[in-house]
Design an enzyme around this catalytic site. Structure first.
Site, PDB file in Angstrom:
ATOM      1  N   THR A 147       0.994  -1.195   0.172  1.00 12.28           N
ATOM      2  CA  THR A 147       0.202   0.070   0.208  1.00 12.28           C
ATOM      3  C   THR A 147       0.875   1.171   0.062  1.00 12.28           C
ATOM      4  OG1 THR A 147      -1.604   1.394   1.268  1.00 12.28           O
ATOM      5  CG2 THR A 147      -0.426  -0.062   2.552  1.00 12.28           C
ATOM      6  N   ASP A 149      -0.084   3.912   1.151  1.00 14.30           N
ATOM      7  CA  ASP A 149      -0.431   4.670   2.242  1.00 14.30           C
ATOM      8  C   ASP A 149       0.581   4.327   3.347  1.00 14.30           C
ATOM      9  OD1 ASP A 149      -2.521   5.723   0.950  1.00 14.30           O
ATOM     10  OD2 ASP A 149      -3.988   4.648   1.631  1.00 14.30           O
ATOM     11  N   GLY A 196      -2.826   9.209   0.599  1.00 16.99           N
ATOM     12  CA  GLY A 196      -2.342   8.820   1.901  1.00 16.99           C
ATOM     13  C   GLY A 196      -3.502   8.272   2.883  1.00 16.99           C
ATOM     14  N   ARG A 197      -4.824   8.843   2.418  1.00 10.98           N
ATOM     15  CA  ARG A 197      -5.833   8.734   3.378  1.00 10.98           C
ATOM     16  C   ARG A 197      -5.791   9.534   4.655  1.00 10.98           C
ATOM     17  NH1 ARG A 197     -10.057   5.757   1.120  1.00 10.98           N
ATOM     18  NH2 ARG A 197      -8.967   4.036  -0.096  1.00 10.98           N
ATOM     19  N   GLU A 252      -4.288  14.541   1.370  1.00  9.10           N
ATOM     20  CA  GLU A 252      -5.761  14.539   0.866  1.00  9.10           C
ATOM     21  C   GLU A 252      -6.484  14.228   2.099  1.00  9.10           C
ATOM     22  OE1 GLU A 252      -6.371  10.970  -1.659  1.00  9.10           O
ATOM     23  OE2 GLU A 252      -5.721   9.574   0.010  1.00  9.10           O
TER      24      GLU A 252
HETATM   25  O1  F6P Z   1      -5.388   3.000  -0.501  1.00  8.67           O
HETATM   26  C1  F6P Z   1      -4.378   3.538  -1.329  1.00  8.67           C
HETATM   27  C2  F6P Z   1      -4.997   4.651  -2.020  1.00  8.67           C
HETATM   28  O2  F6P Z   1      -3.999   5.276  -3.108  1.00  8.67           O
HETATM   29  C3  F6P Z   1      -5.170   6.059  -1.098  1.00  8.67           C
HETATM   30  O3  F6P Z   1      -3.998   6.855  -0.581  1.00  8.67           O
HETATM   31  C4  F6P Z   1      -6.233   6.827  -2.054  1.00  8.67           C
HETATM   32  O4  F6P Z   1      -6.839   7.535  -1.118  1.00  8.67           O
HETATM   33  C5  F6P Z   1      -7.028   5.651  -2.655  1.00  8.67           C
HETATM   34  O5  F6P Z   1      -6.120   4.472  -2.877  1.00  8.67           O
HETATM   35  C6  F6P Z   1      -7.397   6.215  -3.992  1.00  8.67           C
HETATM   36  O6  F6P Z   1      -8.270   4.761  -4.224  1.00  8.67           O
HETATM   37  P1  F6P Z   1      -8.843   4.651  -5.649  1.00  8.67           P
HETATM   38  O7  F6P Z   1      -8.011   4.540  -6.648  1.00  8.67           O
HETATM   39  O8  F6P Z   1      -9.740   3.410  -5.367  1.00  8.67           O
HETATM   40  O9  F6P Z   1      -9.803   5.694  -5.671  1.00  8.67           O
END
Ligand code: F6P
Length: 425
Positions: A147, A149, A196-197, A252
């Site tokens: 991940t 993140d 990075g959530r 974010e």
């Molecule tokens: O979980 C990893 C991640 O890259 C996060 O940092 C981000 O918010 C999210 O995935 C975005 O997810 P998706 O590609 O499903 O919109």
């Protein structure tokens, strides 16, 4: 520990969640690892679009891929087999999904399951590891960490993070040179939004762009620190007054003191996570409205996690190593574990791989500790820098053809279906 199977059984590999620049390096590790364990592992199948391929019996025959393609996966970003944001619920809430997965596993004699993902995927991997007992089907399940993140516990870092960290540190340094050149007569503020959530590891990596106090980025906004508008604006003004410009890296996941995200797109994924994105322009507009500075902003978005051209060599090596280790554990009969990266020293960076129980990994988020963030909340400390620096070390450039990276594309030959029933996800 489960007794290793007496006869070879087939294996199922699936990619899960948001992809990374090095998840395919883990796939290459699993595939090449399976090859050296032919006594235990018969055929290796990949799920087309992750676990969804497992449920719909849409399996890819890895044997149909050339050795050159598998080797090239090591330098190819994103999910070569397709990934999925699809969470299996608890056994009691949706038994049908588990029963279907077992039905597919049984039909194809799958005895090993390798699930390559982040927090939520480790939870799914754990649940699947438990269904063997509950539904009377023996399955050895190993999680393969991934991940951007960087928020999985018990591992020094998560494959995928080092490369994003490098991309963000490099981009911040380069964009800072741009704004510094223009600042006297034009743009004074540059804002870079990063992923990075709920964890600010990627934002922290932006801090590596600077080497001494005052260097850009002058402001980092972390999800771990509640957004203080007045302190933020004062810091931006101070930087513009002193340096002529200000570079801001914003996560974010930055939140107001009441816990609301500064920018939430309004949609949710299958895991129930709010879709984030758009905090960069929100911050830039705030600066313009309150301080009047001309700005530029950028949302790194997919560019950061797909940026294999500037991957960290350390990250690529670790991604491959966890894939290989997962297979070694599985053939030893280790169930419900994940290969974790253990740091032995920071300078020089030395690490090894050890198994950790999925039960201790699933659904736990490792955030940036407070002592990695400066007292004012806007920068990274020396200990954070010591932690991050080795993770972005080394270059591992892909081969180039006609000026562009030459990435692998799999054939994706479908395995002949054995079940008569369809499953709608
Ligand atoms: O979980 C990893 C991640 O890259 C996060 O940092 C981000 O918010 C999210 O995935 C975005 O997810 P998706 O590609 O499903 O919109």
């Amino acid at each position: 520990m489960r007794k290793p199977a007496a006869r070879p059984r087939n294996a199922f590999y699936a990619q899960s969640g948001g992809v990374t620049a090095v998840i395919n390096a883990s796939a290459a590790g699993v595939i090449e690892g399976a090859r050296v364990h032919r006594r235990h592992i018969g055929k290796l199948y990949a799920g087309r679009d992750g676990i969804v391929g497992g449920l719909t019996e849409d399996l890819i025959d890895i044997a149909a891929e050339s050795r050159a393609t598998i080797k090239a996966l090591r330098h190819t970003p994103a999910g070569a087999f397709g990934s999925a944001r699809f969470k299996l619920k608890g056994l009691d809430q949706n038994r049908a999904e588990y029963e279907r997965l077992i039905e597919v596993f049984r039909a194809h004699d799958i005895g090993y399951f390798f699930y390559n993902g982040g927090n939520d995927s480790m939870d799914t991997a754990l649940k699947v590891s438990q269904i063997g007992a509950t539904l009377g089907y023996p399955i050895t399940c190993v999680g393969v960490p991934k991940t951007v993140d960087n928020d999985l516990p018990l591992t020094d870092c998560c494959p995928g993070f080092g490369s994003v960290a490098k991309y963000i540190a490099v981009s911040t340094r380069e964009a800072a040179l741009d704004v510094a050149s223009m600042a006297r007569t034009s743009t004074k503020v540059f804002v870079l939004e990063v992923m990075g959530r709920n964890a600010g590891w990627i934002a922290a990596a932006g801090g590596l762009a600077g080497e001494k106090a005052g260097d850009p980025p002058q402001v980092i906004l972390f999800p771990e620190i509640a957004f203080d508008e007045a302190a933020f604006l004062a810091r931006v003004k101070q930087s513009v007054d002193g340096n002529g410009y200000c570079v801001i890296v914003v996560s974010e996941g930055t939140k107001y003191p009441d816990g609301r995200f500064l920018a939430e797109a309004g949609t949710r994924d299958a895991f129930g996570h709010a879709q984030l994105g758009g905090v960069g322009p929100v911050i830039a507009q705030l600066v313009k409205d309150r301080l009047g500075y001309k700005y530029h902003w950028a949302v790194a978005d997919y560019l950061q996690r797909a940026a294999r051209h500037i991957a960290s060599k350390t990250d690529v090596e670790q991604a491959y190593a966890v894939g290989r280790a997962a297979v070694d554990y599985a053939v030893k009969g280790m169930n419900a574990v994940m290969p974790a990266i253990i740091r032995k020293s920071s300078a020089p960076y030395r690490w090894k791989i050890e198994p950790v129980p999925l039960a201790q990994v699933a659904n736990v988020e490792k955030k940036v500790p407070r002592d990695f963030i400066t007292a004012d909340g806007f920068g990274i400390t020396a200990s954070c820098r010591r932690y991050l620096a080795p993770l972005i070390a080394g270059e591992d450039y892909p081969p180039y053809r006609n000026g562009l990276p030459a990435y692998a594309k799999i054939r994706g030959k479908a395995v002949k279906r054995k079940l008569r029933t369809d499953f709608v996800v």
